[in-house]
Design a protein around this motif. Structure first.
Motif, PDB file in Angstrom:
ATOM      1  N   GLU A 163       0.673  -1.289  -0.074  1.00 17.64           N
ATOM      2  CA  GLU A 163      -0.077   0.182   0.012  1.00 17.64           C
ATOM      3  C   GLU A 163       0.885   1.179   0.043  1.00 17.64           C
ATOM      4  N   GLU A 164       1.970   1.065   0.905  1.00 20.01           N
ATOM      5  CA  GLU A 164       2.907   2.446   0.684  1.00 20.01           C
ATOM      6  C   GLU A 164       3.537   2.556  -0.718  1.00 20.01           C
ATOM      7  N   THR A 167       1.162   4.135  -2.929  1.00 20.95           N
ATOM      8  CA  THR A 167       1.003   5.430  -2.521  1.00 20.95           C
ATOM      9  C   THR A 167       2.028   6.468  -3.261  1.00 20.95           C
ATOM     10  N   ARG A 170       1.766   6.250  -7.273  1.00 22.93           N
ATOM     11  CA  ARG A 170       0.823   7.036  -7.781  1.00 22.93           C
ATOM     12  C   ARG A 170       1.422   8.713  -7.613  1.00 22.93           C
ATOM     13  N   ALA A 171       1.938   8.874  -6.372  1.00 19.13           N
ATOM     14  CA  ALA A 171       2.403  10.383  -6.452  1.00 19.13           C
ATOM     15  C   ALA A 171       3.529  10.399  -7.407  1.00 19.13           C
ATOM     16  N   HIS A 201       8.363  11.638   0.095  1.00 19.54           N
ATOM     17  CA  HIS A 201       7.851  10.687   1.138  1.00 19.54           C
ATOM     18  C   HIS A 201       8.627   9.928   2.086  1.00 19.54           C
ATOM     19  N   ARG A 239      -9.552  -1.086  -1.683  1.00 22.14           N
ATOM     20  CA  ARG A 239      -9.120   0.375  -1.363  1.00 22.14           C
ATOM     21  C   ARG A 239      -8.157   0.623  -2.783  1.00 22.14           C
ATOM     22  N   ASN A 240      -7.546  -0.206  -3.388  1.00 15.82           N
ATOM     23  CA  ASN A 240      -6.633   0.295  -4.493  1.00 15.82           C
ATOM     24  C   ASN A 240      -7.026  -0.064  -5.808  1.00 15.82           C
TER      25      ASN A 240
END
Length: 412
Positions: A163-164, A167, A170-171, A201, A239-240
């Protein structure tokens, strides 16, 4: 509650999505058949991808092999070296296809987000917005040993890292704003970065500080696929993910239960019920008649599960080396030892091998004295007992001389 079968209800907006998985060497494929071609030759990749595109398939998938698989410290006899990296192979296919999606299975456990995000951006740009990313995690030590990490993450921690990882990726993809434009030939690098945000990040797994160097594609960023079937995996998908690969494709009620569960999880995180496409792995055997299809099915089963493979599967269940036994002989009378799954089964997760052995013994009892098919085996042996572990696999394959998996999704 009484369910109305959605297939019996006309839907003007119903859509069927098809994806094809070009597998590597495994016992689901029949690479011994000359018509299958080579799983390393680029010609085979082009043939399958173009055929799928002509057939209006949505996507062409490739898996990931980070190292040769091992069982009890020995190289798996159905694994092979020489297959190109998935992203590299899909980039080559982007040049010879026009519409089909190109999906790479890429690992979050043994990659780094800034690097992988850039490589996936490259595929997305080269394909003009047709890239997809099947986000997978890995915990088995025999893969991790190749990275000097071993099985260093617990199951739940793998998804926290994933998940991290997503993240950060996507950034990176979203850092190029609408004002960012590609510089003309000879223009300084800064000319292309007028609307690009720096990505910073710092988290439990990653510390990233960079300015992305690739613009967004026509679709914005790669489509996110997910295939984990555990509770953590389903929550991660809710969630993703944009698309889910499902192991629940052989039994309709089971497939509906899986879809209902995912939709419940989608609602729990504030997403609409139809915000996720489900692609169940579905086995398709084609014949001119039902009898021909059934005969082909029997032939395929006996080609898929060779004596060596059957003994290997049985040996994993019992926790014993059975390579010197007669594959046509009877099943072992002793019960297997229950041990923690170390990943040797791959996606085939067996909670209690005694349950599988009990099923095999019941099959032996039911079929004793009858022919087991073209081989005329009268008593189920290791070979005939291992012919169909499909209900416990993550992606039953499309059978025949073309080694791929068809995944289908219908909006209901």
């Amino acid at each position: 509650m009484t369910r109305t079968d959605p297939l019996d209800v006309p839907r003007s907006d119903a859509q069927l999505h098809l994806g094809v998985f070009f597998q590597g060497v495994s016992h689901w494929t029949i690479w011994s058949d000359q018509a299958s071609g080579s799983q390393m030759d680029p010609v085979g990749y082009r043939r399958v991808a173009r055929t799928a595109e002509r057939g209006l398939f949505d996507a062409f998938f490739l898996g990931e092999g980070l190292r040769l698989r091992e069982v009890d410290g020995r190289i798996h006899d159905l694994d092979i070296a020489g297959r190109p990296d998935a992203i590299t192979q899909l980039a080559a296919l982007a040049a010879v296809t026009e519409r089909i999606g190109l999906v790479s299975t890429s690992n979050t456990t043994f990659n780094e987000p800034a690097d992988l995000a850039r490589r996936l951006s490259g595929l997305d740009l080269l394909s003009e917005g047709r890239a997809g990313w099947n986000v997978v995690t890995t915990d088995n030590a025999w893969t991790g040993a190749n990275f000097r990490r071993g099985g260093y993450l617990d199951h739940a921690d793998r998804y926290r890292r994933a998940e991290e990882f997503l993240t950060v990726a996507r950034a990176v993809w979203d850092a190029w704003g609408d004002r960012a434009v590609s510089g003309s030939a000879g223009a300084p690098a800064w000319a292309a970065l007028g609307g690009v945000r720096q990505v910073r990040h710092q988290g439990a797994q990653f510390e990233v500080n960079l300015v992305p160097t690739l613009p967004r594609s026509a679709q914005g960023h790669p489509v996110i696929f997910q295939a984990g079937d555990s509770g953590e995996g389903r929550d991660f998908a809710a969630r993703n993910a944009d698309v889910v690969f499902s192991a629940h494709g052989n039994d309709f009620d089971d497939a509906l239960a899986f879809a209902d569960d995912l939709r419940h999880r989608l609602r729990a995180v504030g997403r609409p019920d139809d915000d996720l496409r489900i692609l169940p792995g579905t086995e398709i055997i084609i014949g001119a008649t039902e009898e021909e299809a059934l005969e082909k099915k029997r032939w395929i089963r006996l080609q898929q599960v060779t004596p060596a493979m059957a003994l290997g599967i049985a040996g994993l269940l019992w926790g014993l080396d059975l390579s010197d036994r007669d594959a046509d002989g009877p099943l072992l009378e002793q019960d297997p030892v229950v041990a923690e799954n170390d990943g040797s089964f791959g996606a085939w997760r067996v909670t209690d091998p005694r349950e599988v052995v009990a099923e095999w013994r019941e099959k032996r009892r039911r079929t004793a004295g009858r022919s087991a098919g073209p081989s005329s085996r009268s008593v189920p042996s290791a070979v005939t007992s291992a012919l169909r572990p499909a209900s416990r696999t993550s992606s039953p394959t499309t059978s025949g001389t073309v080694p791929w998996t068809a995944s289908m999704s219908r909006r209901t």
